[in-house]
Design an enzyme around this catalytic site. Structure first.
Site, PDB file in Angstrom:
ATOM      1  N   PRO A  34       0.822  -1.207   0.000  1.00 11.40           N
ATOM      2  CA  PRO A  34       0.000   0.000   0.000  1.00 11.40           C
ATOM      3  C   PRO A  34       0.860   1.263   0.000  1.00 11.40           C
ATOM      4  O   PRO A  34       1.945   1.274   0.590  1.00 11.40           O
ATOM      5  CB  PRO A  34      -0.811  -0.098   1.302  1.00 11.40           C
ATOM      6  CG  PRO A  34      -0.087  -1.090   2.150  1.00 11.40           C
ATOM      7  CD  PRO A  34       0.685  -1.986   1.241  1.00 11.40           C
ATOM      8  N   ASP A  35       0.380   2.312  -0.679  1.00  7.09           N
ATOM      9  CA  ASP A  35       1.084   3.596  -0.614  1.00  7.09           C
ATOM     10  C   ASP A  35       0.556   4.373   0.591  1.00  7.09           C
ATOM     11  O   ASP A  35      -0.126   3.812   1.466  1.00  7.09           O
ATOM     12  CB  ASP A  35       0.953   4.369  -1.933  1.00  7.09           C
ATOM     13  CG  ASP A  35      -0.478   4.760  -2.253  1.00  7.09           C
ATOM     14  OD1 ASP A  35      -1.375   4.551  -1.409  1.00  7.09           O
ATOM     15  OD2 ASP A  35      -0.712   5.286  -3.359  1.00  7.09           O
ATOM     16  N   PHE A  36       0.862   5.660   0.671  1.00  2.00           N
ATOM     17  CA  PHE A  36       0.403   6.470   1.803  1.00  2.00           C
ATOM     18  C   PHE A  36      -0.941   7.140   1.501  1.00  2.00           C
ATOM     19  O   PHE A  36      -1.847   7.142   2.310  1.00  2.00           O
ATOM     20  CB  PHE A  36       1.420   7.571   2.130  1.00  2.00           C
ATOM     21  CG  PHE A  36       2.568   7.108   2.987  1.00  2.00           C
ATOM     22  CD1 PHE A  36       2.575   5.853   3.577  1.00  2.00           C
ATOM     23  CD2 PHE A  36       3.650   7.952   3.217  1.00  2.00           C
ATOM     24  CE1 PHE A  36       3.633   5.433   4.368  1.00  2.00           C
ATOM     25  CE2 PHE A  36       4.715   7.545   4.008  1.00  2.00           C
ATOM     26  CZ  PHE A  36       4.702   6.291   4.577  1.00  2.00           C
ATOM     27  N   ARG A  37      -1.036   7.775   0.300  1.00  2.00           N
ATOM     28  CA  ARG A  37      -2.126   8.731   0.090  1.00  2.00           C
ATOM     29  C   ARG A  37      -3.267   8.263  -0.812  1.00  2.00           C
ATOM     30  O   ARG A  37      -4.228   8.992  -0.979  1.00  2.00           O
ATOM     31  CB  ARG A  37      -1.550  10.055  -0.427  1.00  2.00           C
ATOM     32  CG  ARG A  37      -0.702  10.726   0.634  1.00  2.00           C
ATOM     33  CD  ARG A  37      -0.081  12.022   0.200  1.00  2.00           C
ATOM     34  NE  ARG A  37       0.741  12.550   1.285  1.00  2.00           N
ATOM     35  CZ  ARG A  37       1.971  12.152   1.570  1.00  2.00           C
ATOM     36  NH1 ARG A  37       2.539  11.220   0.854  1.00  2.00           N
ATOM     37  NH2 ARG A  37       2.629  12.671   2.586  1.00  2.00           N
ATOM     38  N   ASN A 105      10.969   5.101  -2.487  1.00  2.00           N
ATOM     39  CA  ASN A 105      10.549   3.828  -1.878  1.00  2.00           C
ATOM     40  C   ASN A 105      11.651   3.205  -1.049  1.00  2.00           C
ATOM     41  O   ASN A 105      12.834   3.416  -1.292  1.00  2.00           O
ATOM     42  CB  ASN A 105      10.088   2.856  -2.969  1.00  2.00           C
ATOM     43  CG  ASN A 105       8.798   3.305  -3.609  1.00  2.00           C
ATOM     44  OD1 ASN A 105       8.179   4.250  -3.128  1.00  2.00           O
ATOM     45  ND2 ASN A 105       8.399   2.649  -4.675  1.00  2.00           N
ATOM     46  N   ASP A 107      11.403  -0.251  -0.338  1.00  2.00           N
ATOM     47  CA  ASP A 107      11.092  -1.684  -0.404  1.00  2.00           C
ATOM     48  C   ASP A 107      12.120  -2.538  -1.140  1.00  2.00           C
ATOM     49  O   ASP A 107      12.010  -3.771  -1.144  1.00  2.00           O
ATOM     50  CB  ASP A 107       9.700  -1.883  -1.036  1.00  2.00           C
ATOM     51  CG  ASP A 107       9.578  -1.220  -2.413  1.00  2.00           C
ATOM     52  OD1 ASP A 107      10.586  -1.137  -3.144  1.00  2.00           O
ATOM     53  OD2 ASP A 107       8.456  -0.789  -2.750  1.00  2.00           O
ATOM     54  N   HIS A 122      15.033   7.646   0.621  1.00  2.00           N
ATOM     55  CA  HIS A 122      14.520   7.431   1.980  1.00  2.00           C
ATOM     56  C   HIS A 122      15.025   6.133   2.617  1.00  2.00           C
ATOM     57  O   HIS A 122      14.444   5.652   3.581  1.00  2.00           O
ATOM     58  CB  HIS A 122      12.981   7.481   1.960  1.00  2.00           C
ATOM     59  CG  HIS A 122      12.450   8.838   1.611  1.00  2.00           C
ATOM     60  ND1 HIS A 122      11.203   9.069   1.109  1.00  2.00           N
ATOM     61  CD2 HIS A 122      13.037  10.066   1.702  1.00  2.00           C
ATOM     62  CE1 HIS A 122      11.030  10.375   0.887  1.00  2.00           C
ATOM     63  NE2 HIS A 122      12.130  10.989   1.244  1.00  2.00           N
TER      64      HIS A 122
HETATM   65  P1  CNA Z   1       2.121   8.749  -1.829  1.00  2.00           P
HETATM   66  O1  CNA Z   1       2.070  10.117  -1.281  1.00  2.00           O
HETATM   67  O2  CNA Z   1       1.368   7.679  -1.138  1.00  2.00           O
HETATM   68  O3  CNA Z   1       1.620   8.859  -3.352  1.00  2.00           O
HETATM   69  C1  CNA Z   1       1.488   7.740  -4.171  1.00  2.00           C
HETATM   70  C2  CNA Z   1       0.921   8.204  -5.502  1.00  2.00           C
HETATM   71  O4  CNA Z   1       0.929   7.119  -6.395  1.00  2.00           O
HETATM   72  C3  CNA Z   1      -0.519   8.707  -5.426  1.00  2.00           C
HETATM   73  O5  CNA Z   1      -0.597   9.964  -6.067  1.00  2.00           O
HETATM   74  C4  CNA Z   1      -1.334   7.642  -6.188  1.00  2.00           C
HETATM   75  O6  CNA Z   1      -2.374   8.207  -6.956  1.00  2.00           O
HETATM   76  C5  CNA Z   1      -0.292   7.053  -7.095  1.00  2.00           C
HETATM   77  N1  CNA Z   1      -0.488   5.636  -7.425  1.00  2.00           N
HETATM   78  C6  CNA Z   1      -0.850   4.631  -6.591  1.00  2.00           C
HETATM   79  N2  CNA Z   1      -0.838   3.459  -7.233  1.00  2.00           N
HETATM   80  C7  CNA Z   1      -0.496   3.741  -8.530  1.00  2.00           C
HETATM   81  C8  CNA Z   1      -0.315   2.948  -9.688  1.00  2.00           C
HETATM   82  N3  CNA Z   1      -0.496   1.621  -9.665  1.00  2.00           N
HETATM   83  N4  CNA Z   1       0.040   3.563 -10.832  1.00  2.00           N
HETATM   84  C9  CNA Z   1       0.217   4.912 -10.883  1.00  2.00           C
HETATM   85  N5  CNA Z   1       0.064   5.705  -9.819  1.00  2.00           N
HETATM   86  C10 CNA Z   1      -0.268   5.129  -8.646  1.00  2.00           C
HETATM   87  O7  CNA Z   1       3.620   8.233  -1.968  1.00  2.00           O
HETATM   88  P2  CNA Z   1       4.950   9.060  -2.322  1.00  2.00           P
HETATM   89  O8  CNA Z   1       5.972   8.068  -2.689  1.00  2.00           O
HETATM   90  O9  CNA Z   1       4.694  10.191  -3.211  1.00  2.00           O
HETATM   91  O10 CNA Z   1       5.296   9.668  -0.873  1.00  2.00           O
HETATM   92  C11 CNA Z   1       6.520   9.555  -0.391  1.00  2.00           C
HETATM   93  C12 CNA Z   1       6.636   8.594   0.812  1.00  2.00           C
HETATM   94  C13 CNA Z   1       5.845   7.322   0.728  1.00  2.00           C
HETATM   95  C14 CNA Z   1       8.046   8.143   0.831  1.00  2.00           C
HETATM   96  O11 CNA Z   1       8.627   8.636   1.995  1.00  2.00           O
HETATM   97  C15 CNA Z   1       8.045   6.621   0.868  1.00  2.00           C
HETATM   98  O12 CNA Z   1       9.063   6.126   1.671  1.00  2.00           O
HETATM   99  C16 CNA Z   1       6.712   6.259   1.390  1.00  2.00           C
HETATM  100  N6  CNA Z   1       6.215   4.888   1.105  1.00  2.00           N
HETATM  101  C17 CNA Z   1       6.967   3.961   0.453  1.00  2.00           C
HETATM  102  C18 CNA Z   1       6.464   2.706   0.207  1.00  2.00           C
HETATM  103  C19 CNA Z   1       7.328   1.704  -0.523  1.00  2.00           C
HETATM  104  O13 CNA Z   1       8.530   1.697  -0.330  1.00  2.00           O
HETATM  105  N7  CNA Z   1       6.748   0.846  -1.353  1.00  2.00           N
HETATM  106  C20 CNA Z   1       5.166   2.369   0.610  1.00  2.00           C
HETATM  107  C21 CNA Z   1       4.406   3.339   1.297  1.00  2.00           C
HETATM  108  C22 CNA Z   1       4.944   4.600   1.531  1.00  2.00           C
END
Ligand code: CNA
Length: 242
Positions: A34-37, A105, A107, A122
């Site tokens: 899962p992402d954050f937003r 990311n 991960d 990060h």
């Molecule tokens: P965010 O703020 O959660 O934004 C994610 C963005 O991606 C959103 O605008 C979504 O609309 C978009 N999105 C989601 N799924 C898809 C997809 N399949 N295709 C296209 N677009 C998509 O995350 P950011 O990375 O902008 O914020 C930065 C934080 C989140 C960093 O500090 C990370 O470390 C942190 N994070 C990382 C992970 C990971 O490592 N996988 C997971 C969760 C959070």
């Protein structure tokens, strides 16, 4: 999927051997992380504290048990596999077209897919160090530890090599990221809301020819991009030929 936009992306990729990718959590949602937003992102789950509070330096120091409960459960997806976006980016690098992946990311999926020049702004859940003696621990050690992982050598708390809120970014990784972005001819930004600073500010260093944005949701940078794609990034890259 908007196939006309995919065709435009293919043309941009075919026409350059100096591409840089800048990405975020949205790159890994199709791998099950899962992402954050997003609507089903971590910020919409209900916890005793907001996620920004839990994954801050102060919280780590004051309430390590609660930090690790959340962190192990929600941020350590050790079984996740790279999706088509990670894999295609690695193939583009191998083909000499992509110079670097700059990622927010933590991960490790870009490296799992075979990418070599990965700048982890990060940090990574895969690296962990004793806060006192610096001893290295892998992710399994942390995940399998009961409660707060403790150093087997000196007994101090082990901390992930992840940049928590209130912590600074690594200067060397920042300057290498800026160097790649400044030199790039094409910058592809994907899966990031572009609201986390200073990381998001790095794209201001781009001075090349084509800026591509692949993100499900709108971002503050859509207006300045040459191509904006709102389809899922893994599906988009699965259509691209290297
Ligand atoms: P965010 O703020 O959660 O934004 C994610 C963005 O991606 C959103 O605008 C979504 O609309 C978009 N999105 C989601 N799924 C898809 C997809 N399949 N295709 C296209 N677009 C998509 O995350 P950011 O990375 O902008 O914020 C930065 C934080 C989140 C960093 O500090 C990370 O470390 C942190 N994070 C990382 C992970 C990971 O490592 N996988 C997971 C969760 C959070």
């Amino acid at each position: 999927m908007d196939m006309d936009k995919i065709r435009q992306l293919q043309e941009i990729i075919d026409g350059s051997d100096n591409i840089v990718f800048f990405g975020g959590a949205g790159v890994s949602t199709e791998s099950g992380i899962p992402d954050f937003r997003s609507q089903d992102g971590l910020y919409h789950l209900k916890y005793k504290y907001p996620p920004e509070t839990i994954i801050s330096h102060t919280f780590f120091v004051r309430k390590p048990e609660e930090f690790y409960r959340f962190y192990k459960d929600k941020m350590m997806a050790l079984d996740a596999k790279p999706n088509a976006a990670h894999i295609k980016l690695a193939q583009l690098e191998q083909a000499g077209k992509l110079k670097a992946v700059v990622t927010q990311n933590i991960d490790g999926l870009h490296q799992k897919a075979g990418s070599r020049e990965v700048l982890e702004l990060h940090g990574s859940v895969l690296r962990n160090y004793c806060t006192r003696c610096g001893e290295f621990y892998d992710a399994e050690f942390v995940k399998n530890a009961e409660g707060v992982p403790k150093c087997v050598k000196c007994g101090a708390t082990v901390k992930p090599d992840v940049v928590l809120y209130e912590e600074g970014l690594d200067g060397d990784i920042m300057s290498r990221s800026i160097m790649h972005i400044q030199k790039a001819e094409v910058l592809i930004i994907g899966g990031t809301s572009l609201v986390v600073y200073p990381a998001a500010g790095l794209i201001d260093y781009f001075n090349g020819k084509k800026l591509v944005l692949i993100n499900k949701g709108a971002t503050g940078r859509d207006a300045g991009a040459d191509l904006v794609i709102t389809d899922p990034i893994g599906e988009v890259f699965s259509q691209i030929k290297v």
